[in-house]
Design a protein around this motif. Structure first.
Motif, short mmCIF file in Angstrom:
data_model
loop_
_atom_site.label_atom_id
_atom_site.label_comp_id
_atom_site.label_asym_id
_atom_site.label_seq_id
_atom_site.Cartn_x
_atom_site.Cartn_y
_atom_site.Cartn_z
N THR A 64 0.84 -1.19 0.00
CA THR A 64 0.00 0.00 0.00
C THR A 64 0.88 1.24 0.00
O THR A 64 2.09 1.17 0.18
N ARG A 66 0.78 5.93 -0.61
CA ARG A 66 0.10 7.12 -1.12
C ARG A 66 1.16 8.04 -1.72
O ARG A 66 2.32 8.03 -1.31
N GLU A 68 1.73 12.11 -3.27
CA GLU A 68 1.27 13.49 -3.48
C GLU A 68 2.40 14.24 -4.17
O GLU A 68 3.48 14.38 -3.62
N LYS A 104 -2.41 13.00 -7.02
CA LYS A 104 -2.58 12.40 -5.70
C LYS A 104 -3.15 11.00 -5.87
O LYS A 104 -4.09 10.79 -6.63
N SER A 105 -2.56 10.06 -5.13
CA SER A 105 -2.99 8.67 -5.24
C SER A 105 -2.84 7.94 -3.92
O SER A 105 -1.92 8.21 -3.16
N ASN A 106 -3.76 7.02 -3.68
CA ASN A 106 -3.60 6.06 -2.59
C ASN A 106 -3.93 4.66 -3.10
O ASN A 106 -4.26 3.77 -2.34
N GLY A 120 -4.64 7.52 -9.63
CA GLY A 120 -4.91 8.67 -8.79
C GLY A 120 -5.65 9.75 -9.54
O GLY A 120 -6.20 9.52 -10.62
#
Length: 189
Positions: A64, A66, A68, A104-106, A120
């Motif tokens: 996992t 994230r 930015e 931006k992505s998670n 994202g």
């Protein structure tokens, strides 16, 4: 009491070691975002953005993370100064009105230990839309000179510029734009 605590810990972790997420800061001097678009069908116009900042949080054990990223739109550069200025004006990127481009992505997709894709939201020209970046190269290891954990990746996607409200001179100027992002980032202490 100790047995209950141990049993609770095993239940909540599934009996596996838990790795903490690691935060990496983008190295602006080793990061470049580029684009390619057809110019009247005669040649491919290429440009780049030379100033990028952001953070990447990776939990490789849990697969996992994230991301930015903020790109300074005014750092746009081509090999032709007049073209660079034209691309910065309201016909295209309108950098005075929209000074940044963000991603931006998670949603990170792994295949084993290999990062394969990142999905994202790309915000450009005042419009936010989903984008999936395919990862063509990904590595994390100790930086040989800095002696700190360091990651690098090459990513790419093809988008339609009109989806972000950039449609001047279409269809003479190509609708499809190929994005390429090369990034390096160092782990925060």
């Amino acid at each position: 009491m100790k047995r209950r605590l141990l049993a609770l810990m095993l239940l909540t972790t599934g009996g596996v070691a838990v790795a903490a997420p690691e935060t990496y800061v983008i190295d602006d001097t080793h990061t470049l975002s580029t684009f390619e678009v057809s110019h009247l069908g005669f040649w491919t116009t290429r440009g780049s953005f030379t100033r990028t900042q952001g953070t990447i949080v990776l939990d490789r054990a849990a697969k996992t993370g994230r991301i930015e990223v903020t790109i300074d739109a005014n750092s746009l550069h081509t090999a032709v100064p007049k073209l660079t200025e034209h691309l910065k004006n309201p016909d295209f990127f309108d950098v005075a009105k929209y000074p940044t481009i963000t991603f931006k992505s998670n949603q990170l997709e792994f295949d084993g230990d290999e990062l394969e894709a990142v999905t994202g939201e790309l915000t450009m020209h005042g419009v936010t839309r989903p984008v999936t970046l395919e990862i063509t190269h990904f590595v994390c290891k100790e930086h040989p000179m800095k002696k700190v954990p360091h990651c690098g990746a090459d990513a790419e996607a093809t988008i339609r510029r009109s989806d972000w409200g950039i449609s001047a001179y279409s269809p003479a100027i190509g609708e499809e734009v190929k994005l390429k992002i090369q990034v390096e980032a160092s782990k925060q202490p």
